[in-house]
Motif scaffolding. Sequence first.
Motif, short mmCIF file in Angstrom:
data_model
loop_
_atom_site.label_atom_id
_atom_site.label_comp_id
_atom_site.label_asym_id
_atom_site.label_seq_id
_atom_site.Cartn_x
_atom_site.Cartn_y
_atom_site.Cartn_z
N CYS A 2 0.73 -1.07 0.08
CA CYS A 2 -0.02 -0.19 -0.15
C CYS A 2 0.90 1.30 0.06
CB CYS A 2 -0.67 0.19 1.26
SG CYS A 2 -1.76 -1.48 1.43
N ASN A 100 -2.40 1.72 6.33
CA ASN A 100 -1.45 0.91 5.84
C ASN A 100 -1.13 0.11 7.32
OD1 ASN A 100 -1.26 1.61 3.38
ND2 ASN A 100 0.96 2.34 3.69
N SER A 175 4.04 0.73 10.46
CA SER A 175 4.18 1.08 9.02
C SER A 175 4.58 2.33 8.84
CB SER A 175 2.57 1.00 8.48
OG SER A 175 1.99 -0.32 8.66
#
Length: 604
Positions: A2, A100, A175
């Motif tokens: 992503c 994400n 992330s």
Amino acid sequence: MCGIVGYVGFREAAGVLLEGLRRLEYRGYDSAGVAVKVNGRLEVVKKAGKLQVLAESLKERALPGTLGVGHTRWATHGAPNDPNAHPHSSEDGRLAVIHNGIIENYLPLKEGLLQRGHVFASETDSEVLAHLIEEKYQGNLYQAVRLALQEAHGAYGLVVAHQDSEEIVVARTVSPLVIGLGEGENFVASDVPALLPYTRRVIFLHDGDMAAIGKEGVRLTDLKGNPVQREVVEVDWSLEDSEKGGYPHYMLKEIYEQPWVLENTLGGRLREESATAELGLKLDPARYDKVHVIACGSAYYAGWVGKYLIEALARVPVEVEVASEYRYRDPVADQKTLAIVISQSGETIDSLEAIREAARKGAGTLGIINAKGSSITREVDDTLYIHAGPEIGVASTKAYTAMIAAMSLVAVWMGRAKGRLQDQPAAEFTAELRKLPRLVEEALEERPEIARIALKYHQASDYLFLGRHIQAPTAYEGALKLKEISYIHAEAYPAGEMKHGPIALIDEHLPVVVLTTESPLYEKTVSNIQEVRARGGRVIALATKGDSEAKKFAQDVIYVPRTHHLLAPIVSAVPLQLLAYETAVCLGRDVDQPRNLAKSVTVE
Ligand code: G6P
């Protein structure tokens, strides 16, 4: 994987978002979307498919506005369709969330929200964040996000926009997120390439950081609301460099991605309440009384680790074989056999043919695969994706540890379904699995010491790697990494078997890497080391932190964090990858594209 872009400033946000997302395309994705504040209202456009599809929709429906957020999604929870694409809106449509990572407790959170009357539009874990933040919102977006994150746990690169806010609020745990600083405008992205057309002044957020980003400034805090200071970095990367995240090689970038890759592989699949793994597979593990694991290269060694895991936790006999052998030896498989094929690319022809052979014999077939929609995924009964993101370096790193993590999940899934893994050991094992991303982060901190050792031995013509039990495959993978990218001849052996041959090779020129992490066979491995020492061999021990003995029998020691002994192969693979990498760099090798090797081998 992503991609995230957010913008607040004076330009048309939609254009900035699309351009930024384009620069993140190399990460791979299967849907895309944007939310832009237009005349005080948030408008969302999101589409399955490539960015071009989104761009076409935006031509038909222009979104004039100077604050917005955009996302490219690589599906994990829920199919790659329009509703599951990000941004996710609150029910009143006033806020939009991009996320994400994985919210590990999304199921209980979702149940609570459903009971309180929320209606969900997607199957994603991310959507719970939109509803949760909406509940907490009382006129201050930053506070609402902060309160929601006291309840939501897991991994997140989170970006939130609200139609009544002039700021975008972001938060990071695991992330990555990076803020780009401009003049009268500011940006946020999951990766630097998205920012490069606009600014090179960036702030890399740390785990537990939050930020409120307005067009004139950025406020940074921790999750409790205390202000934090982070360095402003001037990046001087070319676009190609920035695709490598500032690392000199893809391989190094991929080694460093392992904490969040593991979070991706494991997150959302472990059920704490029942100490089990929910894999969303059609196959019924209770049906099978033996397992065949088929793979090539590093995937084969991951499968070999899997054998120990499945046999220990599910007490089902497992055979592991390289695919090129399996396919031609008329294997004994039937309806009671579960054949597991492991492959990063999902295209390796030997692996594909071998699993076809198992299927012809009536076996149930499961793929443990990285590349979405690849050939093997189309032929097996079920696929468990490892969610490692694109792996560009030819020598496998992050896919390897993710494959082992996936095999750990399979072992728990089978063990629980067959009633052979009891509550207590299951709870202990799954709790250790959960800790892996953090432990791997800790393992990466040893890099300076590993670089020193690599330099010390880089002129050796041979290396020997030894390990026992579940660390035997780790020794083989360590040797494979080293020979693949440094071209130093390296051999691996189960430590107890060394005395039956390789012991003849030992002299003062041979570095011997010995895996002596904590395990029931620790003492025995140590006596194998004494046999090496007695013959003048140079020992590099890989030991568990806190092991004060290792220094006594090894010239060099690399420490790895303590974990369940069945998970030691994951934390131990990391320093061995770094040892191979640093050695290859000392020797000036082509790390990402070593001679003669191919990333995906589609010929026999
Ligand atoms: C090639 C690569 C190896 C990889 C093997 C299996 O030989 O160089 O790094 O482990 O193929 O690839 P797969 O895509 O099936 O995991």
